[in-house]
Design a protein around this motif. Structure first.
Motif, mmCIF file in Angstrom:
data_model
loop_
_atom_site.group_PDB
_atom_site.id
_atom_site.type_symbol
_atom_site.label_atom_id
_atom_site.label_comp_id
_atom_site.label_asym_id
_atom_site.label_seq_id
_atom_site.Cartn_x
_atom_site.Cartn_y
_atom_site.Cartn_z
ATOM 1 N N ASP A 61 18.340 36.362 -25.387
ATOM 2 C CA ASP A 61 17.055 36.091 -24.744
ATOM 3 C C ASP A 61 17.188 34.991 -23.695
ATOM 4 O O ASP A 61 16.573 35.054 -22.632
ATOM 5 N N LYS A 62 17.999 33.976 -23.990
ATOM 6 C CA LYS A 62 18.156 32.862 -23.045
ATOM 7 C C LYS A 62 18.865 33.295 -21.765
ATOM 8 O O LYS A 62 18.481 32.891 -20.664
ATOM 9 N N THR A 63 19.909 34.107 -21.893
ATOM 10 C CA THR A 63 20.603 34.548 -20.690
ATOM 11 C C THR A 63 19.719 35.492 -19.880
ATOM 12 O O THR A 63 19.760 35.491 -18.644
ATOM 13 N N LYS A 64 18.891 36.275 -20.557
ATOM 14 C CA LYS A 64 17.936 37.144 -19.866
ATOM 15 C C LYS A 64 16.931 36.311 -19.091
ATOM 16 O O LYS A 64 16.646 36.585 -17.916
ATOM 17 N N GLN A 65 16.391 35.267 -19.736
ATOM 18 C CA GLN A 65 15.422 34.391 -19.077
ATOM 19 C C GLN A 65 16.040 33.693 -17.879
ATOM 20 O O GLN A 65 15.380 33.504 -16.847
ATOM 21 N N PHE A 66 17.304 33.315 -18.000
ATOM 22 C CA PHE A 66 18.018 32.658 -16.897
ATOM 23 C C PHE A 66 18.066 33.570 -15.674
ATOM 24 O O PHE A 66 17.723 33.173 -14.556
ATOM 25 N N ARG A 71 11.664 30.822 -10.803
ATOM 26 C CA ARG A 71 12.063 29.866 -9.767
ATOM 27 C C ARG A 71 13.133 30.477 -8.858
ATOM 28 O O ARG A 71 13.125 30.261 -7.643
ATOM 29 N N ILE A 72 14.051 31.239 -9.458
ATOM 30 C CA ILE A 72 15.074 31.924 -8.653
ATOM 31 C C ILE A 72 14.424 32.974 -7.775
ATOM 32 O O ILE A 72 14.709 33.079 -6.573
ATOM 33 N N LEU A 73 13.537 33.772 -8.360
ATOM 34 C CA LEU A 73 12.905 34.842 -7.604
ATOM 35 C C LEU A 73 12.115 34.292 -6.424
ATOM 36 O O LEU A 73 12.103 34.903 -5.344
ATOM 37 N N ASN A 74 11.454 33.152 -6.606
ATOM 38 C CA ASN A 74 10.736 32.538 -5.487
ATOM 39 C C ASN A 74 11.676 32.149 -4.367
ATOM 40 O O ASN A 74 11.324 32.229 -3.183
ATOM 41 N N MET A 183 22.825 25.783 -7.088
ATOM 42 C CA MET A 183 22.813 27.242 -6.983
ATOM 43 C C MET A 183 23.276 27.664 -5.595
ATOM 44 O O MET A 183 22.718 27.228 -4.589
ATOM 45 N N LEU A 184 24.304 28.493 -5.573
ATOM 46 C CA LEU A 184 24.790 29.072 -4.328
ATOM 47 C C LEU A 184 24.192 30.458 -4.165
ATOM 48 O O LEU A 184 24.273 31.284 -5.073
ATOM 49 N N LEU A 185 23.576 30.722 -3.029
ATOM 50 C CA LEU A 185 23.105 32.044 -2.659
ATOM 51 C C LEU A 185 24.070 32.598 -1.627
ATOM 52 O O LEU A 185 24.386 31.907 -0.645
#
Length: 230
Positions: A61-66, A71-74, A183-185
């Motif tokens: 569940d935690k890796t799924k939430q990550f 915040r990433i999607l934004n 975080m690298l994009l």
């Protein structure tokens, strides 16, 4: 929850990548490392898939939430559109004193054989500080503008669908050292690689690849639409 600034978006568009500092908190990283300590499958120590744990977003569940963090999607919604879906996810672990290299490659050399995408990209989140000693990522700025190039399959290391280093210009390659939780994009066409881990400590990186929601499939059951196309 902020979005990419105009400067960050321009950096990504022009150079093929951008680093967002201090994205995840130390507490979040500590929880994720603990989660991975408890559930990670034994790390393969040799071969083409050395250090990789696949389908990471489906592990707990935690890796799924990550992987699905709003915040990433934004941050990526101005890059990945219309809508956002997950193509795949994985953990890359570089064990202490591993000499294995990830060859210079483009992710779309692997991904486009499944399905093509106009906006596909990945996030690369180190769970420990990364630098040239423990295998930080290297990139060639602006390389994504060259499109998908031919590759040759190497017989050692990882990321074996490798660019022909005699046919591409790697003189502008730069290391991308990062603090844990940054975080690298980067674009799925950006040339990138990593070297070995010379240190006494493990180096982990959480990687999720996203594409527009209008692309109907991803890497098997990992494909999840997170934001629909309006």
């Amino acid at each position: 929850m902020r979005k990419l600034t105009a400067e960050e978006k321009n950096h990504y568009d022009e150079l093929g990548y951008v680093v967002i500092s201090s994205f995840f908190s130390p507490d979040e990283l500590s929880e994720m490392n603990k989660e991975l300590d408890e559930c990670e499958e034994p790390v393969q120590k040799s071969g083409e898939h050395e250090g990789f744990t696949y389908q990471l977003a489906m592990l707990t569940d935690k890796t799924k939430q990550f992987a699905q963090d709003e915040r990433i999607l934004n941050f990526i919604e101005d890059i990945v559109k219309p809508g956002i879906s997950i193509f795949s996810s994985k953990l890359l672990t570089k064990l202490p004193h591993s000499t294995s290299v990830c060859h210079w490659h483009q992710d779309d050399a692997y991904y486009s054989e499944v399905v093509k995408s106009d906006t596909r990209m990945s996030i690369w989140v180190p769970l420990q500080d990364t630098d040239e000693r423990n295998g930080c990522l290297w990139v060639v700025p602006e390389s994504h503008k060259r499109g998908l190039l031919p590759y040759a399959v190497k017989d050692h290391g990882t990321c074996r669908r490798a660019l022909d280093e005699e046919q591409v210009d790697l003189s502008k390659a730069v290391p991308v050292p990062m603090k844990a939780g940054s975080m690298l994009l980067f674009n799925a066409l950006t040339w990138h690689s990593s070297k070995g881990n010379e240190t006494d400590h493990v180096r982990r990186a959480f990687i999720v690849s996203y594409q527009e929601a209008t692309v109907p499939i991803g890497r098997g059951k990992q494909h999840v639409i997170l934001r629909s196309a309006l």
